[in-house]
Enzyme design. Sequence first.
Site, mmCIF file in Angstrom:
data_model
loop_
_atom_site.group_PDB
_atom_site.id
_atom_site.type_symbol
_atom_site.label_atom_id
_atom_site.label_comp_id
_atom_site.label_asym_id
_atom_site.label_seq_id
_atom_site.Cartn_x
_atom_site.Cartn_y
_atom_site.Cartn_z
ATOM 1 N N VAL A 198 53.864 -5.445 -28.558
ATOM 2 C CA VAL A 198 54.502 -5.989 -27.359
ATOM 3 C C VAL A 198 55.231 -7.268 -27.763
ATOM 4 C CG1 VAL A 198 54.111 -6.928 -25.046
ATOM 5 C CG2 VAL A 198 52.756 -4.992 -25.861
ATOM 6 N N HIS A 205 61.065 -12.415 -38.547
ATOM 7 C CA HIS A 205 61.945 -13.581 -38.503
ATOM 8 C C HIS A 205 63.422 -13.188 -38.579
ATOM 9 C CE1 HIS A 205 58.924 -16.743 -38.498
ATOM 10 N NE2 HIS A 205 58.256 -16.090 -39.430
ATOM 11 N N SER A 248 56.147 -19.470 -44.097
ATOM 12 C CA SER A 248 55.467 -18.205 -43.813
ATOM 13 C C SER A 248 54.786 -17.629 -45.038
ATOM 14 C CB SER A 248 56.479 -17.181 -43.292
ATOM 15 O OG SER A 248 57.097 -17.637 -42.113
#
Length: 497
Positions: A305, A427, A333
């Site tokens: 979602v 990203h 990250s």
Amino acid sequence: MLGLRSSLTTRCFPTLRLPRRPPRPPVLRLLTVQSGVGALGRAMDELLHRAVPATPSYELREKTPAPAEGQCADFVRFYGGLADAAERAELLGRLAQGFGVDHGQVAEQSAGVLQLRQQPREAAVLLQAEDRLRYALVPRYRGLFHQISKLDGGVRFLVQLRADLLEAQALKLVEGPHVREMNGVLKGMLSEWFSSGFLNLERVTWHSPCEVLQRVSESEAVHPIKNWMDLKRRVGPYKRCYFFSHCSTPEEPLIILHVALLSEIPSNMQAIMKDYPPSETEEKNKIAAAIFYSLSLAQQGLQGVELGSFLIKRVVKELQKEFPHVGTFSSLSPIPGFTKWLLGLLKSQAKEHGRNELFTDSESKEISEITGGLVNETLKVILSSNEWIKSETLVRVLQGPLMRLCAWYLYGEKHRGYALNPAAHFHLQNGAVMWRINWMADVSLKGITGSCGLMVNYRYFLEETATNSTSYLSSKNIKASEQVLSLVAQFQKNSKL
């Protein structure tokens, strides 16, 4: 995880604990113990036939009264009493298999649409036939989910039910196309209920309710929180922590984002985890960059979602209000999957008579001299643990080849044309630029074993994110910096994959 007792006297905190499933309400087990699995199966079938509403005919769809609330509540209570994952999986499998789409109706309505398209008819007649087909394509269990969502706590129950379904699929307790279809239907319904208009942005501070702080700690999936002092640092000076909650469940985190406020884009976690005195007041002139360093889903039933993208966008707006002068937004990250991918390459090449296409001749020679064995074989063993970082020589020698291999993994390895790495895909679809790959950026056990200590910055140029996102999603173009492209070019020159 350890809790601190003596040093925190102003508030009463429980010891940090591992997340656990909420207790299920008591319910009659319908002869499970006395009569065995067969009785439970019969009880499941009886329950489903009572609880799952029959699909009314197309003509009566708006005139048929909704199922009694008690029938849906019976399903919730029965399901809540199934403490065993296999039993829950069995019930969900029966629901998916026996209460989906009526394929006979779908075939009949499809034939009607095809027939009308071959004859000159008024548009209204064809549109109604297509509407009948859409109606026939709705599975019966969707009506059950819809009615449960109206119960007090019903949406929360469905989120947990989907988490159970995903877990059952991962454990292969229940499989098949009907189960995958039901998961997709439930995911679509949750996506509607958890769209951005129903989400509240909330900030976590050290003065937030204990339950919120506990949930933030338990849900941290990127950089595990060690103790309460560690958590206090992450919501203290030069840090921000935000989460989305649903309008029906305020103060209950759905997804959590940690942000560091620094003077520049960091190249390692040490810069982010720097310990500031709790009493220190932030100096705004020291803050020039906002760094997203952890994004964790607190409700596993909401996997897939779209929450993370919305959260980052909302947080950027919030930070712009608080720090109008800050124009640099970036992530630091992890690179989940890189070590596994690399070990797979080493293993496949080792099987092919010691074939080496990952390293140059000089690199192979130097690595062999240090490790005392064949490159592929020794690196398979060495990179499977975190011991190798204790050798400064080996760290120096591996930096060049692992940096270019990582660049290729992020930029060149694809799944259906998009970035294979899930964090990269996330990203890039948000419009970020693959900005910088960093060596020895996370030297924790998780960082070394998961991605050989490498991390990557994805930079968000706000005026370009929409264009970059469209280019990536429509044309599968990855926007990357010169550093990344240079490393990719080195890989293509020195490797023969």
